[in-house]
Design a protein around this motif. Structure first.
Motif, mmCIF file in Angstrom:
data_model
loop_
_atom_site.group_PDB
_atom_site.id
_atom_site.type_symbol
_atom_site.label_atom_id
_atom_site.label_comp_id
_atom_site.label_asym_id
_atom_site.label_seq_id
_atom_site.Cartn_x
_atom_site.Cartn_y
_atom_site.Cartn_z
ATOM 1 N N ALA A 22 7.010 1.497 -86.576
ATOM 2 C CA ALA A 22 7.848 0.304 -86.766
ATOM 3 C C ALA A 22 9.319 0.667 -86.947
ATOM 4 O O ALA A 22 10.188 -0.200 -86.837
ATOM 5 C CB ALA A 22 7.353 -0.492 -87.979
ATOM 6 N N ARG A 23 9.617 1.947 -87.215
ATOM 7 C CA ARG A 23 11.024 2.347 -87.345
ATOM 8 C C ARG A 23 11.796 2.136 -86.048
ATOM 9 O O ARG A 23 13.013 2.122 -86.038
ATOM 10 C CB ARG A 23 11.137 3.787 -87.828
ATOM 11 N N TYR A 24 11.061 1.982 -84.924
ATOM 12 C CA TYR A 24 11.727 1.792 -83.629
ATOM 13 C C TYR A 24 11.719 0.334 -83.168
ATOM 14 O O TYR A 24 12.121 0.038 -82.043
ATOM 15 C CB TYR A 24 11.077 2.691 -82.569
ATOM 16 N N LYS A 25 11.249 -0.568 -84.021
ATOM 17 C CA LYS A 25 11.241 -1.998 -83.671
ATOM 18 C C LYS A 25 12.677 -2.454 -83.378
ATOM 19 O O LYS A 25 13.609 -2.113 -84.113
ATOM 20 C CB LYS A 25 10.661 -2.806 -84.835
ATOM 21 N N ASP A 26 12.838 -3.206 -82.311
ATOM 22 C CA ASP A 26 14.150 -3.721 -81.880
ATOM 23 C C ASP A 26 15.144 -2.602 -81.542
ATOM 24 O O ASP A 26 16.353 -2.829 -81.496
ATOM 25 C CB ASP A 26 14.768 -4.643 -82.945
ATOM 26 N N ARG A 27 14.640 -1.405 -81.324
ATOM 27 C CA ARG A 27 15.491 -0.290 -80.923
ATOM 28 C C ARG A 27 15.003 0.262 -79.594
ATOM 29 O O ARG A 27 13.940 -0.108 -79.112
ATOM 30 C CB ARG A 27 15.468 0.813 -81.981
ATOM 31 N N THR A 28 15.800 1.155 -79.039
ATOM 32 C CA THR A 28 15.433 1.738 -77.747
ATOM 33 C C THR A 28 14.818 3.118 -77.943
ATOM 34 O O THR A 28 15.352 3.934 -78.693
ATOM 35 C CB THR A 28 16.677 1.860 -76.845
ATOM 36 N N VAL A 29 13.703 3.334 -77.273
ATOM 37 C CA VAL A 29 13.094 4.662 -77.204
ATOM 38 C C VAL A 29 13.198 5.128 -75.755
ATOM 39 O O VAL A 29 12.831 4.393 -74.834
ATOM 40 C CB VAL A 29 11.625 4.629 -77.658
ATOM 41 N N LEU A 30 13.720 6.325 -75.574
ATOM 42 C CA LEU A 30 13.876 6.883 -74.234
ATOM 43 C C LEU A 30 12.851 7.995 -74.043
ATOM 44 O O LEU A 30 12.860 8.986 -74.782
ATOM 45 C CB LEU A 30 15.297 7.443 -74.065
ATOM 46 N N ALA A 31 11.968 7.806 -73.072
ATOM 47 C CA ALA A 31 10.990 8.840 -72.725
ATOM 48 C C ALA A 31 11.459 9.480 -71.426
ATOM 49 O O ALA A 31 11.763 8.777 -70.461
ATOM 50 C CB ALA A 31 9.614 8.217 -72.564
ATOM 51 N N ILE A 32 11.544 10.801 -71.426
ATOM 52 C CA ILE A 32 12.040 11.506 -70.247
ATOM 53 C C ILE A 32 10.932 12.398 -69.702
ATOM 54 O O ILE A 32 10.396 13.260 -70.413
ATOM 55 C CB ILE A 32 13.273 12.375 -70.603
ATOM 56 N N GLY A 33 10.626 12.190 -68.428
ATOM 57 C CA GLY A 33 9.636 13.020 -67.748
ATOM 58 C C GLY A 33 10.228 13.553 -66.463
ATOM 59 O O GLY A 33 11.081 12.899 -65.843
ATOM 60 N N VAL A 57 11.292 0.248 -74.472
ATOM 61 C CA VAL A 57 10.933 1.598 -74.041
ATOM 62 C C VAL A 57 11.421 1.826 -72.614
ATOM 63 O O VAL A 57 11.053 1.094 -71.699
ATOM 64 C CB VAL A 57 9.406 1.827 -74.121
ATOM 65 N N VAL A 58 12.260 2.846 -72.446
ATOM 66 C CA VAL A 58 12.766 3.209 -71.124
ATOM 67 C C VAL A 58 12.067 4.487 -70.685
ATOM 68 O O VAL A 58 12.103 5.495 -71.389
ATOM 69 C CB VAL A 58 14.295 3.432 -71.160
ATOM 70 N N MET A 59 11.402 4.410 -69.534
ATOM 71 C CA MET A 59 10.770 5.600 -68.955
ATOM 72 C C MET A 59 11.753 6.202 -67.951
ATOM 73 O O MET A 59 11.955 5.653 -66.873
ATOM 74 C CB MET A 59 9.471 5.230 -68.238
ATOM 75 N N GLY A 60 12.380 7.297 -68.327
ATOM 76 C CA GLY A 60 13.316 7.969 -67.438
ATOM 77 C C GLY A 60 12.601 9.080 -66.678
ATOM 78 O O GLY A 60 12.221 10.093 -67.264
ATOM 79 N N VAL A 61 12.390 8.838 -65.399
ATOM 80 C CA VAL A 61 11.752 9.847 -64.541
ATOM 81 C C VAL A 61 12.875 10.555 -63.790
ATOM 82 O O VAL A 61 13.661 9.910 -63.088
ATOM 83 C CB VAL A 61 10.770 9.174 -63.565
ATOM 84 N N VAL A 62 12.964 11.870 -63.950
ATOM 85 C CA VAL A 62 14.135 12.565 -63.404
ATOM 86 C C VAL A 62 14.177 12.456 -61.887
ATOM 87 O O VAL A 62 15.188 12.047 -61.319
ATOM 88 C CB VAL A 62 14.184 14.041 -63.863
ATOM 89 N N SER A 63 13.091 12.795 -61.215
ATOM 90 C CA SER A 63 13.143 12.706 -59.749
ATOM 91 C C SER A 63 11.753 12.548 -59.158
ATOM 92 O O SER A 63 10.747 12.821 -59.812
ATOM 93 C CB SER A 63 13.820 13.941 -59.142
ATOM 94 N N ILE A 64 11.742 12.119 -57.917
ATOM 95 C CA ILE A 64 10.493 12.022 -57.161
ATOM 96 C C ILE A 64 10.494 13.198 -56.184
ATOM 97 O O ILE A 64 11.325 13.253 -55.280
ATOM 98 C CB ILE A 64 10.396 10.670 -56.420
ATOM 99 N N PRO A 65 9.596 14.180 -56.402
ATOM 100 C CA PRO A 65 9.690 15.419 -55.634
ATOM 101 C C PRO A 65 9.101 15.341 -54.226
ATOM 102 O O PRO A 65 9.422 16.184 -53.380
ATOM 103 C CB PRO A 65 8.894 16.420 -56.484
ATOM 104 N N SER A 66 8.254 14.347 -53.971
ATOM 105 C CA SER A 66 7.612 14.276 -52.652
ATOM 106 C C SER A 66 7.098 12.861 -52.432
ATOM 107 O O SER A 66 6.951 12.097 -53.396
ATOM 108 C CB SER A 66 6.434 15.260 -52.581
ATOM 109 N N ASP A 67 6.850 12.525 -51.184
ATOM 110 C CA ASP A 67 6.170 11.272 -50.849
ATOM 111 C C ASP A 67 6.829 10.086 -51.564
ATOM 112 O O ASP A 67 6.189 9.348 -52.317
ATOM 113 C CB ASP A 67 4.694 11.406 -51.269
ATOM 114 N N TYR A 68 8.126 9.902 -51.311
ATOM 115 C CA TYR A 68 8.971 9.015 -52.115
ATOM 116 C C TYR A 68 8.398 7.606 -52.294
ATOM 117 O O TYR A 68 8.236 7.126 -53.419
ATOM 118 C CB TYR A 68 10.370 8.936 -51.499
ATOM 119 N N GLU A 69 8.099 6.935 -51.179
ATOM 120 C CA GLU A 69 7.694 5.525 -51.273
ATOM 121 C C GLU A 69 6.430 5.355 -52.107
ATOM 122 O O GLU A 69 6.343 4.480 -52.970
ATOM 123 C CB GLU A 69 7.478 4.939 -49.869
ATOM 124 N N THR A 70 5.441 6.187 -51.823
ATOM 125 C CA THR A 70 4.159 6.071 -52.519
ATOM 126 C C THR A 70 4.322 6.347 -54.006
ATOM 127 O O THR A 70 3.854 5.581 -54.865
ATOM 128 C CB THR A 70 3.142 7.071 -51.928
#
Ligand code: ZN
Length: 230
Positions: A22-33, A57-70
């Motif tokens: 609950a410490r993150y309620k109404d706050r932003t959590v950034l997940a980086i993969g 919650v923001v899911m930050g995906v650094v890049s798509i390494p292959s098969d971009y559209e899929t």
């Protein structure tokens, strides 16, 4: 000497945990993969739980390494299941490999998303990953800690096929109520699992094992890099 006045340890009720998330309620959590599916595999249940407790919650995906559209489509479906915002951080509508980037370029990309989203917590890869590009992301994320204060956590090393990995969680998130969303979010990455004939039930097994350690049905383990107790 035995203390006969005390009940056996197993008979003592565990103290009810405080709702730390609950410490993150109404706050932003950034997940980086590093790639699509990394976050779902390691912390899909945690991300869904954070959303349930009122965090953005923001899911930050650094890049798509292959098969971009899929892979982009799969990442979008998974983010929708988990109720999180998806960002492809290096996105020119094409594939990009993290190892082809300079260290300062990768740091800048993560700096930019940290500045923009102003997170209260960042969750990312850990140092013991055997995927070298995952370690590069961890190192770049480490350096973003100079920009502002946020809690910093690392998650379980990822693999499509199980291999021995070093990881010692120091904190556990009870994901008993979000395990099915996690499994559903993993399953949509068909190009990585179903289409290759790879089962995904090991991720349920890992969550079950972590849950046993802390006395809940399912849990995800985190290593704590930095956390302010106030
Ligand atoms: Zn990856």
């Amino acid at each position: 000497m035995t203390d006969l006045a005390s009940p056996p340890l197993a008979a003592r009720p565990a103290p009810a945990p405080q709702p730390t998330m609950a410490r993150y309620k109404d706050r932003t959590v950034l997940a980086i993969g590093a790639h699509p599916d990394d976050l779902e595999l390691a912390i899909g249940g945690t991300l869904a739980k954070l959303r349930n407790t009122g965090a953005r919650v923001v899911m930050g995906v650094v890049s798509i390494p292959s098969d971009y559209e899929t892979r982009r489509r799969e990442a979008e479906q998974a983010a929708e299941i988990l109720g999180c915002e998806l960002r492809i951080l290096v996105d020119g509508g094409t594939t990009k490999r993290i190892e082809d980037m300079k260290t300062y370029e990768l740091v800048k990309i993560l700096d930019d998303v940290v500045r923009e989203t102003a997170p209260s917590a960042v969750l990312t890869h850990g140092p013991s990953e055997f995927h070298r590009d995952h370690v590069l992301v961890y190192n770049a994320a480490l350096s973003t800690q100079r920009l502002r204060y946020f809690d910093f956590f690392s998650y379980h090393p990822n693999f499509c096929r199980p291999v021995p990995v070093q990881f010692h969680p120091r904190a556990y998130v009870d994901i008993s109520d979000t395990i099915e969303e996690k499994m559903e979010a993993i399953a949509v990455h068909r190009s990585q699992f179903g289409d290759r004939g790879l089962p995904i039930d090991i991720y349920r097994d890992i969550a079950r094992m972590n849950g046993r350690i802390v006395g809940v049905q399912y849990a995800e383990g985190l290593d704590v890099g930095r956390m302010l107790l106030a």
